[in-house]
Design an enzyme around this catalytic site. Sequence first.
Site, PDB file in Angstrom:
ATOM      1  N   SER A  41       0.795  -1.223   0.000  1.00  0.00           N
ATOM      2  CA  SER A  41       0.000   0.000   0.000  1.00  0.00           C
ATOM      3  C   SER A  41       0.830   1.277   0.000  1.00  0.00           C
ATOM      4  CB  SER A  41      -0.959   0.017   1.198  1.00  0.00           C
ATOM      5  OG  SER A  41      -0.259   0.206   2.409  1.00  0.00           O
ATOM      6  N   LYS A 119       0.812   4.621   6.700  1.00  0.00           N
ATOM      7  CA  LYS A 119       0.104   5.452   5.722  1.00  0.00           C
ATOM      8  C   LYS A 119       0.661   6.877   5.771  1.00  0.00           C
ATOM      9  CE  LYS A 119      -2.830   2.034   4.973  1.00  0.00           C
ATOM     10  NZ  LYS A 119      -2.825   1.247   3.717  1.00  0.00           N
TER      11      LYS A 119
END
Length: 207
Positions: A41, A119
């Site tokens: 990700s 993230k």
Amino acid sequence: MTYKDFFLEIGYWIRTTLVVFACSLLITVFVLQPYEVNGSSMEPTFIGEDPHNKEQEGDRVFIFKTPYLLGSEPKYGDMVVIDSGFSEKRTIIKRLKDSPLIRMIDKTKQDSDSKYWIKRVIGEAGDTLEFIDGYIYRNGVPLAEPYIIDQMVFPFEPVEVPEGHVFLMGDNRNNSYDSRQVGPIPTDHVVGKVSFRYYPFNRMTMF
């Protein structure tokens, strides 16, 4: 060596081991914690461990925890590690379980490494985020994101980030489970800011 000397020696090493463990625990809970990136990700910024390819190791980073523990808020552009158990209150026990030392002892499924996500902060409290013509706008201004390889193709509804939250996305926008699906993230679930990649050695980087 007498029996007395032997037991004194054993006692010394036990005390030394306990002191080292306690110091290491305090450091990993309140100051610096190592973290291994999993999944894709955050590509291309970070390469994650691939469960289907045992030869591909994940990047290893240190996360700096002290500022957030003292009340600082994550800022736009920060890369952070979060505890994804959003339904659970972040207690001191939960913070202790963030430590890799504790996770080596506690092998329960809910506290496995998969619970921790890495993230990037795209929106702070009060920001309005929109997706327009393939670009993300923050408070009406399109974001310059040189770390993105593929233009994002999946839209999301405009959102205003509430107080005490941040809006997070993975750099691999078309293959990331993040705030677009789960909503803004409570700041007390932000474990720490990524400060240094120490492995692989040829990609060592300060952030």
